[in-house]
Design a protein around this motif. Structure first.
Motif, PDB file in Angstrom:
ATOM      1  N   VAL A 104       0.798  -1.273  -0.060  1.00  0.00           N
ATOM      2  CA  VAL A 104      -0.008  -0.090   0.059  1.00  0.00           C
ATOM      3  C   VAL A 104       1.015   1.056   0.130  1.00  0.00           C
ATOM      4  N   LEU A 105       0.834   2.173  -1.065  1.00  0.00           N
ATOM      5  CA  LEU A 105       1.565   3.375  -1.281  1.00  0.00           C
ATOM      6  C   LEU A 105       0.313   4.643  -0.875  1.00  0.00           C
ATOM      7  N   GLN A 106       0.522   5.128   0.318  1.00  0.00           N
ATOM      8  CA  GLN A 106      -0.074   6.349   0.766  1.00  0.00           C
ATOM      9  C   GLN A 106       0.109   7.609  -0.288  1.00  0.00           C
ATOM     10  N   ASP A 107      -0.891   8.592  -0.419  1.00  0.00           N
ATOM     11  CA  ASP A 107      -0.572   9.682  -1.194  1.00  0.00           C
ATOM     12  C   ASP A 107       0.742  10.388  -0.906  1.00  0.00           C
ATOM     13  N   VAL A 108       1.289  10.096  -0.190  1.00  0.00           N
ATOM     14  CA  VAL A 108       2.646  10.839   0.226  1.00  0.00           C
ATOM     15  C   VAL A 108       3.608  10.826  -0.927  1.00  0.00           C
ATOM     16  N   ARG A 132      -1.192  -6.160 -10.275  1.00  0.00           N
ATOM     17  CA  ARG A 132      -2.310  -5.406 -10.341  1.00  0.00           C
ATOM     18  C   ARG A 132      -2.232  -3.954  -9.368  1.00  0.00           C
ATOM     19  N   ILE A 133      -2.258  -2.933 -10.094  1.00  0.00           N
ATOM     20  CA  ILE A 133      -2.557  -1.582  -9.741  1.00  0.00           C
ATOM     21  C   ILE A 133      -3.680  -0.965  -9.539  1.00  0.00           C
ATOM     22  N   ASP A 134      -4.072  -0.701  -8.027  1.00  0.00           N
ATOM     23  CA  ASP A 134      -5.424  -0.164  -7.936  1.00  0.00           C
ATOM     24  C   ASP A 134      -5.109   1.289  -7.181  1.00  0.00           C
ATOM     25  N   GLY A 135      -5.824   2.062  -7.998  1.00  0.00           N
ATOM     26  CA  GLY A 135      -5.555   3.642  -7.527  1.00  0.00           C
ATOM     27  C   GLY A 135      -6.857   3.985  -6.908  1.00  0.00           C
ATOM     28  N   SER A 181     -14.643   4.924  -4.479  1.00  0.00           N
ATOM     29  CA  SER A 181     -15.728   3.863  -4.296  1.00  0.00           C
ATOM     30  C   SER A 181     -15.337   2.801  -3.104  1.00  0.00           C
ATOM     31  N   GLN A 182     -13.883   2.677  -2.896  1.00  0.00           N
ATOM     32  CA  GLN A 182     -13.504   1.683  -1.946  1.00  0.00           C
ATOM     33  C   GLN A 182     -12.617   2.359  -0.763  1.00  0.00           C
ATOM     34  N   PRO A 183     -13.188   2.928   0.052  1.00  0.00           N
ATOM     35  CA  PRO A 183     -12.622   3.491   1.217  1.00  0.00           C
ATOM     36  C   PRO A 183     -12.441   2.476   2.170  1.00  0.00           C
ATOM     37  N   VAL A 184     -11.302   2.773   3.087  1.00  0.00           N
ATOM     38  CA  VAL A 184     -10.856   1.726   3.961  1.00  0.00           C
ATOM     39  C   VAL A 184     -11.031   2.455   5.366  1.00  0.00           C
ATOM     40  N   ALA A 185     -11.222   3.930   5.363  1.00  0.00           N
ATOM     41  CA  ALA A 185     -11.475   4.491   6.677  1.00  0.00           C
ATOM     42  C   ALA A 185     -12.429   5.652   6.398  1.00  0.00           C
ATOM     43  N   ASP A 186     -12.909   6.328   7.495  1.00  0.00           N
ATOM     44  CA  ASP A 186     -14.010   7.463   7.453  1.00  0.00           C
ATOM     45  C   ASP A 186     -13.466   8.721   6.804  1.00  0.00           C
ATOM     46  N   ASN A 187     -14.156   9.099   5.753  1.00  0.00           N
ATOM     47  CA  ASN A 187     -13.767  10.147   4.898  1.00  0.00           C
ATOM     48  C   ASN A 187     -13.904  11.500   5.626  1.00  0.00           C
ATOM     49  N   LYS A 188     -14.695  11.481   6.724  1.00  0.00           N
ATOM     50  CA  LYS A 188     -15.206  12.682   7.590  1.00  0.00           C
ATOM     51  C   LYS A 188     -13.738  13.256   8.470  1.00  0.00           C
ATOM     52  N   THR A 189     -12.803  12.320   8.589  1.00  0.00           N
ATOM     53  CA  THR A 189     -11.798  12.583   9.433  1.00  0.00           C
ATOM     54  C   THR A 189     -10.475  13.129   8.601  1.00  0.00           C
ATOM     55  N   ALA A 190      -9.555  13.679   8.817  1.00  0.00           N
ATOM     56  CA  ALA A 190      -8.295  14.014   8.064  1.00  0.00           C
ATOM     57  C   ALA A 190      -7.434  12.499   7.861  1.00  0.00           C
ATOM     58  N   SER A 191      -7.465  11.797   8.899  1.00  0.00           N
ATOM     59  CA  SER A 191      -6.603  10.722   8.977  1.00  0.00           C
ATOM     60  C   SER A 191      -7.233   9.727   8.169  1.00  0.00           C
ATOM     61  N   ARG A 201      -6.749   7.954   0.423  1.00  0.00           N
ATOM     62  CA  ARG A 201      -5.920   8.272  -0.947  1.00  0.00           C
ATOM     63  C   ARG A 201      -4.651   7.085  -0.864  1.00  0.00           C
ATOM     64  N   ARG A 202      -4.524   6.245  -1.590  1.00  0.00           N
ATOM     65  CA  ARG A 202      -3.821   5.410  -1.672  1.00  0.00           C
ATOM     66  C   ARG A 202      -3.734   4.511  -3.189  1.00  0.00           C
ATOM     67  N   VAL A 203      -2.629   4.029  -3.120  1.00  0.00           N
ATOM     68  CA  VAL A 203      -2.580   3.057  -4.491  1.00  0.00           C
ATOM     69  C   VAL A 203      -1.815   1.839  -4.002  1.00  0.00           C
ATOM     70  N   GLU A 204      -2.858   0.663  -4.287  1.00  0.00           N
ATOM     71  CA  GLU A 204      -2.256  -0.680  -3.901  1.00  0.00           C
ATOM     72  C   GLU A 204      -1.504  -1.466  -4.852  1.00  0.00           C
ATOM     73  N   ILE A 205      -0.541  -1.930  -4.694  1.00  0.00           N
ATOM     74  CA  ILE A 205       0.103  -2.731  -5.686  1.00  0.00           C
ATOM     75  C   ILE A 205       0.151  -4.376  -5.154  1.00  0.00           C
ATOM     76  N   THR A 206      -0.530  -5.263  -5.856  1.00  0.00           N
ATOM     77  CA  THR A 206      -0.907  -6.445  -5.404  1.00  0.00           C
ATOM     78  C   THR A 206       0.139  -7.460  -6.621  1.00  0.00           C
ATOM     79  N   LEU A 207       0.737  -8.225  -5.779  1.00  0.00           N
ATOM     80  CA  LEU A 207       1.499  -9.538  -6.623  1.00  0.00           C
ATOM     81  C   LEU A 207       0.375 -10.530  -6.690  1.00  0.00           C
TER      82      LEU A 207
END
Length: 291
Positions: free
Chosen positions: A171-175, A208-211, A255-265, A271-277
Motif C-alpha cells: 500500500v502506497l499512501q498519497d505521500v 495489479r495496481i489499484d488507485g 468507491s472503496q474507502p478503508v477509513a472514514d472520509n469525515k476525518t483527515a486521518s 488516498r492510496r495506491v495498492e500494488i498486488t502480486l
C-alpha cells in the motif's frame, strides 16, 4: 666370334658365312641392342630418371658395331655387358626415384597428419579452456542472480506487504504523489525499486495496481485521478524493467474507502495506491528465495 654371334642371335646358325651375311648379322645385333635401349626409354619413369645411362648406352652402340665388324669378340662382349649394365642402372635409378618419391610423399602425408593432429589438439585445448571460462562466467552469473534475488526478497520484506484476497499487497499512501496530482514525488521510485527487482527475478508473477482517492471532489475527477495515479506507478515499474504486459492498472476513485472520509486521518488512508502480486501468498513472496 662365332660363339658370340650364336649367343647374340639366340641360336641363329653361324656357319662359314660370307662377308655380306656377316655384315647383316652384325647389324641385327646392334639393332637388337638399340631396340632394347629404346624399349627402356619408352618407360616415362626410366626416361626421366635414367636418361644419362640410356644416352651413354646409346653412345656405346657404334663401338659395338665396330667391334663386331672387326671380329673383336672380347671387346664386343664388353660393349654388350656395358650396354646391359647401363640399361639396368637406368631401371634401378627409376626404381630408386620412385621409392624416394613414395617415401617423400609418405613423409609429407605424415607431416600433414601430425600437423592436423596438433591443430586438433590445440583446438581441443582452446575449446576446453573456453568451456571452463564459460562455466566460470555462468557460475558467477548464477551466484550474482541468486544474490540479487536474495537482496530483492529482503528488500521486499522491508516494504511491509499485507495479505489480501487478491494476493500480497503493498500500500502506497498519497505521500508519494503531489497533492491532487498523479506525478510521483522525488524518492518515490526508490521505494518501488525493491518491488521491481523482485518482479524481475520472478517473471511469472503478474501485478495489479489499484488507485483510490478520498471522497473530496467530484466522482469524475476522483475516478480520473485514481486511474492516472495507478497508471503513473505502472509507468514507473515499466521503466525499471518490468514488462508492462504483466501489469494491470485500475482506478476506483472514492468507491472503496478503508477509513472514514469525515476525518483527515481517514481521508489520508483512503488516498492510496495498492500494488498486488496477484495470487502470491505473503509468506511465499517475502520468505521464499526465487529459483
Amino acid at each position: 666370334m662365332r660363339t658370340l654371334m650364336m649367343t647374340l642371335m639366340a641360336g641363329a646358325a653361324m656357319a662359314v658365312a660370307t662377308p655380306a651375311f656377316a655384315d647383316k648379322t652384325d647389324q641385327i645385333v646392334v639393332d637388337q641392342y638399340r631396340a632394347k635401349i629404346e624399349a627402356a626409354r619408352a618407360d616415362p619413369l626410366i626416361a626421366r630418371y635414367g636418361a644419362a645411362q640410356l644416352d651413354e648406352a646409346t653412345s656405346v652402340l657404334p663401338t659395338l658395331a665396330e667391334d663386331l665388324d672387326k671380329d673383336k669378340a672380347e671387346r664386343a662382349r664388353a660393349s654388350i655387358v656395358r650396354i646391359d649394365s647401363l640399361i639396368a642402372a637406368a631401371r634401378a635409378n627409376a626404381q630408386t626415384a620412385i621409392a624416394k618419391d613414395r617415401a617423400a610423399n609418405a613423409a609429407v602425408a605424415n607431416q600433414e597428419r601430425l600437423a592436423d593432429s596438433q591443430a586438433q589438439a590445440e583446438q581441443a585445448r582452446a575449446d576446453a579452456a573456453r568451456s571452463q571460462q564459460d562455466a566460470a562466467v555462468a557460475q558467477a552469473d548464477a551466484a550474482k542472480a541468486q544474490a540479487d534475488a536474495e537482496a530483492a526478497r529482503k528488500q521486499l520484506a522491508d516494504l511491509q506487504l499485507k495479505q489480501t484476497a487478491l494476493g500480497a499487497t503493498l500500500v502506497l499512501q498519497d505521500v508519494v504523489f503531489e497533492t491532487g496530482k498523479a506525478d510521483l514525488k522525488a524518492g518515490a521510485e526508490a521505494r518501488l525499486r525493491p518491488l521491481a527487482q523482485y518482479l524481475q527475478t520472478n517473471k511469472d508473477v503478474k501485478i495489479r495496481i489499484d488507485g483510490h482517492t478520498d471522497a473530496q471532489g467530484s466522482d469524475a475527477s476522483n475516478q480520473q485521478l485514481s486511474q492516472a495515479r495507478a497508471a503513473a506507478v505502472r509507468t514507473a515499474l515499466s521503466g525499471m524493467g518490468v514488462d508492462g504486459a504483466r501489469i494491470e492498472a485500475v482506478g476506483h476513485g472514492e468507491s472503496q474507502p478503508v477509513a472514514d472520509n469525515k476525518t483527515a486521518s481517514g481521508r489520508q488512508q483512503n488516498r492510496r495506491v495498492e500494488i498486488t502480486l496477484v495470487g502470491q501468498q505473503l509468506g511465499q513472496a517475502v520468505a521464499a528465495t526465487p529459483q
